[in-house]
Write an enzyme that holds these catalytic residues in place. Structure first.
Site, PDB file in Angstrom:
ATOM      1  N   TYR A   1      43.103  26.350  45.795  1.00 15.80           N
ATOM      2  CA  TYR A   1      42.285  27.404  46.416  1.00 15.80           C
ATOM      3  C   TYR A   1      42.214  28.676  45.581  1.00 15.80           C
ATOM      4  O   TYR A   1      42.918  28.840  44.601  1.00 15.80           O
ATOM      5  CB  TYR A   1      42.688  27.696  47.852  1.00 15.80           C
ATOM      6  CG  TYR A   1      44.094  28.080  48.203  1.00 15.80           C
ATOM      7  CD1 TYR A   1      45.022  28.520  47.287  1.00 15.80           C
ATOM      8  CD2 TYR A   1      44.483  28.031  49.550  1.00 15.80           C
ATOM      9  CE1 TYR A   1      46.291  28.885  47.673  1.00 15.80           C
ATOM     10  CE2 TYR A   1      45.762  28.399  49.945  1.00 15.80           C
ATOM     11  CZ  TYR A   1      46.657  28.823  49.011  1.00 15.80           C
ATOM     12  OH  TYR A   1      47.922  29.187  49.414  1.00 15.80           O
ATOM     13  N   GLU A   2      41.292  29.552  45.997  1.00 18.21           N
ATOM     14  CA  GLU A   2      40.915  30.764  45.250  1.00 18.21           C
ATOM     15  C   GLU A   2      40.378  30.419  43.857  1.00 18.21           C
ATOM     16  O   GLU A   2      40.580  31.151  42.894  1.00 18.21           O
ATOM     17  CB  GLU A   2      42.094  31.738  45.143  1.00 18.21           C
ATOM     18  CG  GLU A   2      42.706  32.137  46.472  1.00 18.21           C
ATOM     19  CD  GLU A   2      41.676  32.556  47.501  1.00 18.21           C
ATOM     20  OE1 GLU A   2      40.616  33.082  47.121  1.00 18.21           O
ATOM     21  OE2 GLU A   2      41.927  32.333  48.698  1.00 18.21           O
ATOM     22  N   GLY A   3      39.691  29.297  43.772  1.00 17.92           N
ATOM     23  CA  GLY A   3      39.161  28.824  42.493  1.00 17.92           C
ATOM     24  C   GLY A   3      40.131  27.837  41.891  1.00 17.92           C
ATOM     25  O   GLY A   3      41.264  28.196  41.556  1.00 17.92           O
TER      26      GLY A   3
ATOM     27  N   GLN B   1      39.662  28.559  36.881  1.00 18.81           N
ATOM     28  CA  GLN B   1      40.414  29.668  36.278  1.00 18.81           C
ATOM     29  C   GLN B   1      40.361  29.580  34.748  1.00 18.81           C
ATOM     30  O   GLN B   1      40.191  30.590  34.055  1.00 18.81           O
ATOM     31  CB  GLN B   1      41.875  29.645  36.742  1.00 18.81           C
ATOM     32  CG  GLN B   1      42.077  29.733  38.241  1.00 18.81           C
ATOM     33  CD  GLN B   1      41.461  30.963  38.850  1.00 18.81           C
ATOM     34  OE1 GLN B   1      41.546  32.060  38.303  1.00 18.81           O
ATOM     35  NE2 GLN B   1      40.806  30.789  39.988  1.00 18.81           N
TER      36      GLN B   1
ATOM     37  N   ARG C   1      44.042  35.797  43.933  1.00 21.45           N
ATOM     38  CA  ARG C   1      44.451  34.966  42.804  1.00 21.45           C
ATOM     39  C   ARG C   1      45.807  35.365  42.265  1.00 21.45           C
ATOM     40  O   ARG C   1      46.611  34.508  41.882  1.00 21.45           O
ATOM     41  CB  ARG C   1      43.380  35.031  41.713  1.00 21.45           C
ATOM     42  CG  ARG C   1      42.160  34.210  42.043  1.00 21.45           C
ATOM     43  CD  ARG C   1      40.989  34.460  41.118  1.00 21.45           C
ATOM     44  NE  ARG C   1      39.877  33.561  41.453  1.00 21.45           N
ATOM     45  CZ  ARG C   1      38.671  33.627  40.931  1.00 21.45           C
ATOM     46  NH1 ARG C   1      38.386  34.566  40.035  1.00 21.45           N
ATOM     47  NH2 ARG C   1      37.733  32.781  41.289  1.00 21.45           N
TER      48      ARG C   1
END
Length: 601
Positions: A440-442, A447, A296
């Site tokens: 991506y990555e949440g 977030q 992130r």
């Protein structure tokens, strides 16, 4: 053809003057980061990225990766040669532990290189980037045998790594994964299932690919509490450390994507592949979060990196392209038209980009320093404080950094007018590549919920209170300064708005959780704006001190002060509007039923 030059002058300012890296020389790893070493990393790293990686960015986007009938994947022309140069130069080893062949330098210097790589060629940077995350997870949770087997070659770049979370039926809700891990009776497991969106999942850059895979063992709870993490190499590893026979994992296809075409985003099919448990059974999600948190921060840097390279090209175009006359009269009467750089609306877009990229770079590198201090600060209290602060800021760096990075990239495309829409100029690639970072990555909504639903309330709100105090202390120290006072007062007002928004959540979110969900994205942007304002106040103070010392680089520091003033004037006022949106609550947002959204007659 687009170009890229690493922002080495600004990076030196941040590392040497704002962060004062030399002052941490008493901490492990920092003693090796002498001014000469730091300067060499910045200079030579920037040169490598500009001369080796940037020239194959556009061609890599146009060619993309190719999957062959046997499931193998080849990267675009020039990528393998560039990766070999990257590996031989040791760029991937900068911040890795010496125990496994790394150079042991501070993470902040590794982050400097990550930005340069991503600006020059984001798709290329994802190959070593995913490897770094896998290394972090194995260091934290792997057995000594696993560390000795995999880490030296992953650190050297001989082998690369991936993270395998998502499946066709689930993304963020990982409790729904179906990949199974059956014990084989010898300490290993048979892994079967399908993973999608696996960045760098198959390629020809390294001799082996070490996949970290989430799966469920027999009888495990059918929720996130039943997830385990496994290490599954593409090729099994012999006892002597050499590459052995092919494991049961194959690339079924490459995803057809909007951008980052030169990175092989794969569907991976596991058919009885042999894997080994990493960490404790049913506690795989906690282990994977080590990778995800590192990723992130790296993704937040991608937002900055695409904004930076787009900004550089937009500035060059604005200075060269002629159209119309300055509103105050011809800037260059002898020419048929003035450069579009003179027009206030073009200047607005360029100044917004400059204020964001330089502020975001400061925040990102300070965040990297906090990661270092989490592990290396002298006292447990200092380590805990650093860990709490970077935990609080990670969703802001990722979420706000990529939202704003994408906005800047599209505005820089706008500077080009019609030419920005034409592929040969390269601006569309920056926009397309920047877009994935919000996802991506949440996703950034996730977030925002992580920030507001978890981080604000953790330990009774200790982290956000420490944040408020740190920002407030710097404001108080600057308020009586003739040059910095106005900036400090503007930031103080914005900080007050953030504090009020925080209090509104405390008073209203418990009675209706939708109030939190409806305002979370606004709050994340409030905190992003205030935090970059904090960075700009700190940078302005350093610039002011340098100017008072009769520096030889007067123009650089004057530009810092001018940009700081611009940020306070043009960015901070948005905080009040965002607070009012947040305090509108969820009632009107959630008022309509499903039928009202239908467009059918």
């Amino acid at each position: 053809m687009p170009t890229y030059t690493a922002p080495t002058r600004d990076t030196r300012f941040l590392v040497n003057e704002l962060l004062d890296l030399a002052s941490y020389g008493n901490l492990p790893g920092f003693e090796m980061a002498s001014p000469d070493v730091t300067d060499a990393v910045i200079t030579e790293g920037g040169k490598f990225c500009a001369e080796v990686l940037a020239p194959i960015n556009q061609s890599g986007d146009q060619e993309g990766c190719t999957r062959h009938e046997d499931g193998s994947v080849t990267t675009p022309k020039g990528f393998k040669e560039a990766f070999n140069q990257f590996r031989e130069a040791g760029w991937g080893t900068l911040a890795q532990p010496e125990e496994f062949g790394g150079q042991g330098l501070p993470h902040v210097l590794g982050f400097v290189m990550e930005e340069f790589i991503s600006s020059a060629n984001q798709a290329f940077g994802m190959y070593p980037g995913l490897t770094n995350g896998a290394i972090s997870a194995l260091i934290a949770k792997g057995t000594q045998e696993q560390k000795e087997m995999y880490l030296p070659k992953m650190v050297s770049g001989e082998w690369t790594g991936t993270m395998n979370l998502t499946e066709p039926q689930c993304g963020t809700d990982l409790g729904m994964i179906r990949t199974k891990a059956e014990p084989k009776g010898d300490g290993s497991y048979s892994i079967t299932g399908t993973k999608i969106f696996i960045s760098a999942g198959e390629h020809d850059l390294s001799d082996n690919i070490i996949h970290l895979v989430l799966a469920k063992t027999p009888g495990a709870p059918d929720s996130t509490k039943g997830i385990s993490l496994f290490v599954v190499p593409k090729f099994l590893v012999n006892e002597d450390g050499s590459v052995g026979e092919r494991n049961g994992v194959m690339c079924g296809s490459i995803e057809h994507k909007m951008g980052i075409h030169a990175n092989s985003t794969c569907v991976l099919n596991y058919d009885g592949a042999t894997g080994w448990l990493v960490g404790e059974e049913n506690k795989g999600l906690a282990a994977m979060f080590i990778m995800m948190n590192a990723a992130r921060l790296g993704v937040g840097m991608q937002g900055l990196s695409q904004a930076e390279v787009a900004y550089q090209n937009a500035v060059a175009y604005a200075l060269d392209r002629r159209q119309g006359r300055a509103l105050t009269g011809p800037a260059e009467p002898e020419a048929q038209a003035d450069p579009i750089f003179v027009h206030p609306d073009v200047r607005r877009m360029l100044m917004d980009a400059k204020a964001f990229t330089e502020g975001m770079r400061a925040l990102s590198l300070w965040g990297a320093l906090l990661v270092d201090l989490t592990h290396k600060a002298q006292t447990e209290e200092e380590r805990a404080e650093a860990d709490a602060m970077i935990g609080l800021l990670t969703p802001v760096i990722k979420g706000y950094g990529t939202d704003k990075g994408y906005e800047v990239a599209t505005n820089m495309q706008q500077v080009f007018g019609g030419h920005g829409y034409i592929e040969e100029w390269g601006m569309s690639q920056f926009v397309r590549d920047a877009r994935i970072a919000q996802i991506y990555e949440g996703t950034n909504g996730v977030q925002a919920m992580d920030l507001c639903g978890r981080k604000l309330a953790q330990k009774g709100g200790a982290a956000i209170q420490a944040y408020f105090k740190a920002v407030g202390d710097d404001i108080a120290a600057a308020k009586d300064d003739d040059d910095l006072g106005a900036m400090a007062e503007a930031l103080e007002k914005a900080l007050g708005q953030q504090q009020a928004a925080t209090m509104w959540f405390m008073q209203n979110a418990m009675q209706n959780p939708n109030h939190l969900g409806a305002g979370a994205h606004h709050y994340m942007h409030i905190m992003g704006i205030v935090t970059l304002g904090w960075m700009w106040l700190r940078m302005a103070k350093v610039a002011q001190t340098a100017l008072a010392s009769d520096t030889d680089d007067k123009a650089f520091y004057e530009a810092k002060l001018a940009t700081a003033r611009y940020y306070m004037d043009r960015f901070l006022p948005d905080v009040g509007a965002l607070r009012r949106k947040l305090e509108a609550g969820a009632d009107t947002l959630m008022a309509l039923d499903e039928a009202a959204f239908s467009t059918a007659a």
